[in-house]
Design an enzyme around this catalytic site. Structure first.
Site, PDB file in Angstrom:
ATOM      1  N   ARG A 217      57.607   8.029  57.516  1.00 51.68           N
ATOM      2  CA  ARG A 217      56.416   8.338  58.311  1.00 51.68           C
ATOM      3  C   ARG A 217      55.174   7.827  57.612  1.00 51.68           C
ATOM      4  O   ARG A 217      55.051   7.923  56.391  1.00 51.68           O
ATOM      5  CB  ARG A 217      56.297   9.853  58.512  1.00 51.68           C
ATOM      6  CG  ARG A 217      57.494  10.481  59.193  1.00 51.68           C
ATOM      7  CD  ARG A 217      57.375  11.995  59.106  1.00 51.68           C
ATOM      8  NE  ARG A 217      58.574  12.657  59.614  1.00 51.68           N
ATOM      9  CZ  ARG A 217      58.808  13.959  59.492  1.00 51.68           C
ATOM     10  NH1 ARG A 217      57.924  14.729  58.864  1.00 51.68           N
ATOM     11  NH2 ARG A 217      59.910  14.487  59.973  1.00 51.68           N
TER      12      ARG A 217
ATOM     13  N   ARG B  22      48.639   7.000  47.854  1.00 49.37           N
ATOM     14  CA  ARG B  22      47.179   7.152  47.854  1.00 49.37           C
ATOM     15  C   ARG B  22      46.705   8.002  46.679  1.00 49.37           C
ATOM     16  O   ARG B  22      45.627   7.765  46.122  1.00 49.37           O
ATOM     17  CB  ARG B  22      46.725   7.743  49.182  1.00 49.37           C
ATOM     18  CG  ARG B  22      46.894   6.775  50.350  1.00 49.37           C
ATOM     19  CD  ARG B  22      46.808   7.492  51.689  1.00 49.37           C
ATOM     20  NE  ARG B  22      45.541   8.177  51.849  1.00 49.37           N
ATOM     21  CZ  ARG B  22      45.302   9.066  52.814  1.00 49.37           C
ATOM     22  NH1 ARG B  22      46.275   9.380  53.672  1.00 49.37           N
ATOM     23  NH2 ARG B  22      44.124   9.648  52.911  1.00 49.37           N
TER      24      ARG B  22
ATOM     25  N   ASP C  27      50.803   7.931  57.630  1.00 47.23           N
ATOM     26  CA  ASP C  27      49.680   8.770  58.046  1.00 47.23           C
ATOM     27  C   ASP C  27      48.719   8.011  58.951  1.00 47.23           C
ATOM     28  O   ASP C  27      48.805   6.789  59.098  1.00 47.23           O
ATOM     29  CB  ASP C  27      48.913   9.263  56.820  1.00 47.23           C
ATOM     30  CG  ASP C  27      49.710  10.231  55.973  1.00 47.23           C
ATOM     31  OD1 ASP C  27      50.587  10.910  56.530  1.00 47.23           O
ATOM     32  OD2 ASP C  27      49.453  10.313  54.753  1.00 47.23           O
TER      33      ASP C  27
ATOM     34  N   TYR D 120      55.318  -0.324  49.213  1.00 44.41           N
ATOM     35  CA  TYR D 120      53.998  -0.208  49.830  1.00 44.41           C
ATOM     36  C   TYR D 120      53.029  -1.148  49.122  1.00 44.41           C
ATOM     37  O   TYR D 120      53.123  -1.347  47.909  1.00 44.41           O
ATOM     38  CB  TYR D 120      53.455   1.219  49.705  1.00 44.41           C
ATOM     39  CG  TYR D 120      53.991   2.211  50.704  1.00 44.41           C
ATOM     40  CD1 TYR D 120      53.315   2.465  51.899  1.00 44.41           C
ATOM     41  CD2 TYR D 120      55.168   2.911  50.450  1.00 44.41           C
ATOM     42  CE1 TYR D 120      53.794   3.389  52.811  1.00 44.41           C
ATOM     43  CE2 TYR D 120      55.659   3.845  51.353  1.00 44.41           C
ATOM     44  CZ  TYR D 120      54.961   4.076  52.535  1.00 44.41           C
ATOM     45  OH  TYR D 120      55.445   4.989  53.440  1.00 44.41           O
TER      46      TYR D 120
END
Length: 271
Positions: A50, A203, A52, A116
């Site tokens: 998932r 993050r 954000d 990522y």
């Protein structure tokens, strides 16, 4: 019954993340609406990871089960005809579904690693050209110090210090295989590859690396944060704008295609 696997790309700027919500303004909602329009029936998708609100997908992988007969070409182009411009299926792969077997492909549980990218614009003045596509820091950054700090995170660790309070993962222990930090002019690209990631983990790591890069903390502080297993010790969660889900690794036996369209660091070198 067969299991269809799709590779999906999306610009996350205008979406409230991946996972379906009552508002209907998520990437999953858009994809499932398009599948319904293409197939004439409701299909529920399962994703590899998932993302954000505001986070982009270079190659999200999803699966769903169906008894419909369509070619891969038809799945891609047919579904895309019902999707908005910010979302597109890049490839489709049909796999045999052995009902009751534990060895079926699963977009999430069959994944071996996830990669990522985080793209950061480092300049005194913000650029509207990167709004929604890159994070922004106006203070000068020392990339070498951030690389030194990032090394403290390699290997298998409890990443609780970088875990969001609402994270639903069963275990905070993940294996960080690689962190690279590349600079091209005013752009800095962080690439993280791990067995899996906790909610907000990338993050939160980037935010902490920026504390080191701006001189607020030393590289050794990153190891202290990791060992603390305490979210309050790390830096605040950094903005989602520059985060891209880049690649999901699976066993070769599944023979899944790849979009092959965007390798972000290479793409940025053309700018």
């Amino acid at each position: 019954m067969k299991r269809l696997v799709l590779g999906v790309q999306y610009d996350g700027s205008g979406w409230q993340g991946w996972q379906t919500q009552p508002s209907g303004n998520t990437v999953q909602d858009a994809l499932e609406r398009a599948l319904f329009q293409f197939c004439g029936r409701e299909l529920t998708t399962v994703c590899a990871g998932r993302t954000d609100a505001g986070v982009h997908g270079i190659e999200q992988v999803v699966h769903f089960d169906t008894d419909l007969d369509r070619s891969a070409y038809s799945w891609v182009n047919g579904v895309n005809s019902f999707l908005p411009g910010s979302v597109a299926v890049q490839w489709a792969k049909e796999l045999v579904l052995d009902e009751g077997s534990q060895d079926n492909f699963h977009a999430r549980f069959s994944a071996r690693a996830r990669t990522y990218h985080y793209v950061l614009y480092n300049s005194k003045i913000r650029s509207p050209m990167w709004a929604g596509r890159a994070g922004w820091v106006f203070r000068p950054l020392d990339v070498d110090l951030m690389r030194e700090a990032a090394e403290k995170l390699l290997g298998e660790h409890d990443f609780s210090a970088f875990r969001a309070s609402g994270c639903q993962a069963k275990s905070p222990v993940k294996h960080m295989y690689e962190i690279t930090i590349r600079q091209q002019g005013e752009l800095i690209v962080f690439t993280l590859r791990a067995s899996a990631f906790l909610h907000h983990m990338v993050r939160n790591i980037v935010g902490s690396l920026l504390f080191v890069g701006t001189g607020r903390r030393s590289p050794a502080w990153m190891a202290e944060v990791l060992e603390s297993k305490n979210r309050s010790v790390a830096a605040p969660t950094f903005m989602p704008d520059g985060l891209y889900l880049a690649k999901i690794d699976y066993e070769e036996k599944w023979d899944l295609p790849h979009s092959g369209q965007i390798e972000l660091p290479g793409f940025l070198s053309l700018l």
